[in-house]
Motif scaffolding. Sequence first.
Motif, PDB file in Angstrom:
ATOM      1  N   MET A   1       0.728  -1.277  -0.084  1.00 30.73           N
ATOM      2  CA  MET A   1       0.082   0.035   0.074  1.00 30.73           C
ATOM      3  C   MET A   1       1.062   1.228  -0.074  1.00 30.73           C
ATOM      4  SD  MET A   1      -3.334  -0.283   0.356  1.00 30.73           S
ATOM      5  CE  MET A   1      -4.600  -1.166   0.373  1.00 30.73           C
ATOM      6  N   THR A   2       0.295   2.290  -0.685  1.00 31.51           N
ATOM      7  CA  THR A   2       1.153   3.599  -0.615  1.00 31.51           C
ATOM      8  C   THR A   2       0.912   4.496   0.914  1.00 31.51           C
ATOM      9  OG1 THR A   2      -0.794   5.066  -0.981  1.00 31.51           O
ATOM     10  CG2 THR A   2       0.373   3.801  -3.054  1.00 31.51           C
ATOM     11  N   GLY A   3       1.916   5.106   0.967  1.00 35.11           N
ATOM     12  CA  GLY A   3       1.991   5.947   2.095  1.00 35.11           C
ATOM     13  C   GLY A   3       1.196   7.203   2.145  1.00 35.11           C
ATOM     14  N   GLN A   4       0.118   7.374   1.154  1.00 35.22           N
ATOM     15  CA  GLN A   4      -0.562   8.656   1.021  1.00 35.22           C
ATOM     16  C   GLN A   4      -1.542   8.703   2.125  1.00 35.22           C
ATOM     17  OE1 GLN A   4      -2.062   8.467  -2.798  1.00 35.22           O
ATOM     18  NE2 GLN A   4      -0.027   8.854  -3.762  1.00 35.22           N
ATOM     19  N   ALA A   5      -2.098   9.874   2.497  1.00 33.45           N
ATOM     20  CA  ALA A   5      -3.093   9.993   3.350  1.00 33.45           C
ATOM     21  C   ALA A   5      -4.362   9.134   3.018  1.00 33.45           C
ATOM     22  CB  ALA A   5      -3.658  11.337   3.915  1.00 33.45           C
ATOM     23  N   GLY A   6      -4.908   8.317   4.039  1.00 32.76           N
ATOM     24  CA  GLY A   6      -5.908   7.482   3.962  1.00 32.76           C
ATOM     25  C   GLY A   6      -5.860   6.335   2.901  1.00 32.76           C
ATOM     26  N   LYS A   7      -4.673   5.736   2.617  1.00 31.51           N
ATOM     27  CA  LYS A   7      -4.449   4.535   1.889  1.00 31.51           C
ATOM     28  C   LYS A   7      -4.183   3.446   2.360  1.00 31.51           C
ATOM     29  CE  LYS A   7      -5.559   7.300  -1.788  1.00 31.51           C
ATOM     30  NZ  LYS A   7      -6.836   7.430  -2.473  1.00 31.51           N
ATOM     31  N   LEU A   8      -3.745   3.442   3.754  1.00 32.02           N
ATOM     32  CA  LEU A   8      -3.264   2.082   4.341  1.00 32.02           C
ATOM     33  C   LEU A   8      -4.298   1.320   4.925  1.00 32.02           C
ATOM     34  CD1 LEU A   8       0.167   3.378   6.184  1.00 32.02           C
ATOM     35  CD2 LEU A   8      -0.249   2.083   3.857  1.00 32.02           C
ATOM     36  N   SER A   9      -4.073   0.005   4.959  1.00 34.70           N
ATOM     37  CA  SER A   9      -5.034  -0.859   5.715  1.00 34.70           C
ATOM     38  C   SER A   9      -4.707  -0.725   7.271  1.00 34.70           C
ATOM     39  CB  SER A   9      -4.934  -2.260   5.201  1.00 34.70           C
ATOM     40  OG  SER A   9      -3.497  -2.859   5.525  1.00 34.70           O
ATOM     41  N   LEU A  10      -5.768  -1.378   7.858  1.00 35.97           N
ATOM     42  CA  LEU A  10      -5.364  -1.377   9.352  1.00 35.97           C
ATOM     43  C   LEU A  10      -4.248  -2.129   9.633  1.00 35.97           C
ATOM     44  CD1 LEU A  10      -9.048  -2.539  10.691  1.00 35.97           C
ATOM     45  CD2 LEU A  10      -7.873  -0.132  10.917  1.00 35.97           C
ATOM     46  N   PHE A  11      -3.957  -3.169   9.002  1.00 36.20           N
ATOM     47  CA  PHE A  11      -2.585  -4.095   9.186  1.00 36.20           C
ATOM     48  C   PHE A  11      -1.472  -3.190   8.848  1.00 36.20           C
ATOM     49  CE2 PHE A  11       0.725  -6.939   7.821  1.00 36.20           C
ATOM     50  CZ  PHE A  11       0.896  -7.691   8.922  1.00 36.20           C
ATOM     51  N   ASP A  12      -1.434  -2.761   7.696  1.00 37.63           N
ATOM     52  CA  ASP A  12      -0.299  -1.682   7.161  1.00 37.63           C
ATOM     53  C   ASP A  12      -0.072  -0.470   8.225  1.00 37.63           C
ATOM     54  OD1 ASP A  12       0.045  -3.677   4.871  1.00 37.63           O
ATOM     55  OD2 ASP A  12      -1.144  -2.364   3.693  1.00 37.63           O
ATOM     56  N   GLY A  13      -1.141  -0.095   8.617  1.00 37.19           N
ATOM     57  CA  GLY A  13      -0.969   1.196   9.247  1.00 37.19           C
ATOM     58  C   GLY A  13      -0.083   0.776  10.670  1.00 37.19           C
ATOM     59  N   LEU A  14      -0.704  -0.340  11.297  1.00 34.19           N
ATOM     60  CA  LEU A  14      -0.131  -0.591  12.457  1.00 34.19           C
ATOM     61  C   LEU A  14       1.118  -1.047  12.339  1.00 34.19           C
ATOM     62  CD1 LEU A  14      -0.459  -1.472  15.392  1.00 34.19           C
ATOM     63  CD2 LEU A  14      -1.210  -3.711  14.753  1.00 34.19           C
ATOM     64  N   GLN A  15       1.585  -1.679  11.321  1.00 31.18           N
ATOM     65  CA  GLN A  15       3.157  -2.168  10.891  1.00 31.18           C
ATOM     66  C   GLN A  15       3.955  -1.012  10.973  1.00 31.18           C
ATOM     67  OE1 GLN A  15       4.248  -5.437  10.979  1.00 31.18           O
ATOM     68  NE2 GLN A  15       2.087  -5.598  11.800  1.00 31.18           N
ATOM     69  N   LEU A  16       3.498   0.133  10.211  1.00 32.04           N
ATOM     70  CA  LEU A  16       4.366   1.260   9.803  1.00 32.04           C
ATOM     71  C   LEU A  16       4.046   1.988  11.204  1.00 32.04           C
ATOM     72  CD1 LEU A  16       5.700   2.910   7.512  1.00 32.04           C
ATOM     73  CD2 LEU A  16       3.721   3.766   7.157  1.00 32.04           C
ATOM     74  N   SER A  17       3.275   2.204  11.948  1.00 30.50           N
ATOM     75  CA  SER A  17       3.448   2.871  13.172  1.00 30.50           C
ATOM     76  C   SER A  17       4.312   2.330  14.075  1.00 30.50           C
ATOM     77  CB  SER A  17       1.809   3.087  13.711  1.00 30.50           C
ATOM     78  OG  SER A  17       1.796   2.030  14.300  1.00 30.50           O
ATOM     79  N   GLY A  18       4.625   1.166  14.043  1.00 35.62           N
ATOM     80  CA  GLY A  18       5.540   0.797  15.183  1.00 35.62           C
ATOM     81  C   GLY A  18       4.840   0.450  16.460  1.00 35.62           C
ATOM     82  N   MET A  19       3.557   0.540  16.469  1.00 38.03           N
ATOM     83  CA  MET A  19       2.724   0.238  17.735  1.00 38.03           C
ATOM     84  C   MET A  19       2.654  -1.307  17.988  1.00 38.03           C
ATOM     85  SD  MET A  19      -0.555   2.624  17.084  1.00 38.03           S
ATOM     86  CE  MET A  19      -1.622   2.644  18.693  1.00 38.03           C
ATOM     87  N   THR A  20       2.514  -1.590  19.268  1.00 38.19           N
ATOM     88  CA  THR A  20       2.342  -2.990  19.556  1.00 38.19           C
ATOM     89  C   THR A  20       0.724  -3.089  19.663  1.00 38.19           C
ATOM     90  OG1 THR A  20       2.102  -2.649  21.717  1.00 38.19           O
ATOM     91  CG2 THR A  20       4.394  -3.180  21.092  1.00 38.19           C
ATOM     92  N   LEU A  21       0.334  -4.420  19.650  1.00 37.85           N
ATOM     93  CA  LEU A  21      -1.323  -4.677  19.382  1.00 37.85           C
ATOM     94  C   LEU A  21      -1.760  -4.068  20.851  1.00 37.85           C
ATOM     95  CD1 LEU A  21      -1.182  -8.082  17.922  1.00 37.85           C
ATOM     96  CD2 LEU A  21      -2.618  -6.014  17.109  1.00 37.85           C
ATOM     97  N   GLY A  22      -1.013  -4.164  21.995  1.00 33.84           N
ATOM     98  CA  GLY A  22      -1.611  -3.753  23.424  1.00 33.84           C
ATOM     99  C   GLY A  22      -1.679  -1.963  23.115  1.00 33.84           C
ATOM    100  N   GLU A  23      -0.616  -1.510  22.702  1.00 31.44           N
ATOM    101  CA  GLU A  23      -0.661  -0.037  22.624  1.00 31.44           C
ATOM    102  C   GLU A  23      -1.943   0.326  21.524  1.00 31.44           C
ATOM    103  OE1 GLU A  23       3.862   1.225  22.987  1.00 31.44           O
ATOM    104  OE2 GLU A  23       3.025   0.476  20.879  1.00 31.44           O
ATOM    105  N   LEU A  24      -2.265  -0.304  20.474  1.00 34.33           N
ATOM    106  CA  LEU A  24      -3.210  -0.359  19.657  1.00 34.33           C
ATOM    107  C   LEU A  24      -4.586  -0.274  20.399  1.00 34.33           C
ATOM    108  CD1 LEU A  24      -4.594   0.333  16.835  1.00 34.33           C
ATOM    109  CD2 LEU A  24      -4.620  -2.247  16.407  1.00 34.33           C
ATOM    110  N   TRP A  25      -4.563  -1.473  21.114  1.00 33.18           N
ATOM    111  CA  TRP A  25      -6.005  -1.691  21.826  1.00 33.18           C
ATOM    112  C   TRP A  25      -6.174  -0.566  22.847  1.00 33.18           C
ATOM    113  CZ3 TRP A  25      -7.504  -2.376  26.684  1.00 33.18           C
ATOM    114  CH2 TRP A  25      -8.827  -2.913  27.103  1.00 33.18           C
ATOM    115  N   LEU A  26      -5.090  -0.005  23.638  1.00 35.82           N
ATOM    116  CA  LEU A  26      -5.267   0.992  24.519  1.00 35.82           C
ATOM    117  C   LEU A  26      -5.813   2.362  23.946  1.00 35.82           C
ATOM    118  CD1 LEU A  26      -2.204   0.584  27.163  1.00 35.82           C
ATOM    119  CD2 LEU A  26      -4.890   0.495  27.474  1.00 35.82           C
TER     120      LEU A  26
END
Length: 83
Positions: free
Chosen positions: A1-26
Amino acid sequence: MTGQAGKLSLFDGLQLSGMTLGELWLGYYSVGGNASELEVEAYVLGLLRPDAYQHNLIAQAINESFLGHGQDHPVSYQDQHAT
């Protein structure tokens, strides 16, 4: 997926953000989400399909992480009125 605003899936966005699943859930919980951490993980991994409302809460939590680092909000939102 591209890095343009509003273009990433949930999975891709989480991976790119560096957040853990626990951080995401919080983050998800803090914006009003009420699914369990396991459900959120299943949504992000594509094992369960969230409705538009749940998707948007997860996307908001991920996007807020990007905004907190001075970046755009790359994860797409879903239209809650689509059938």
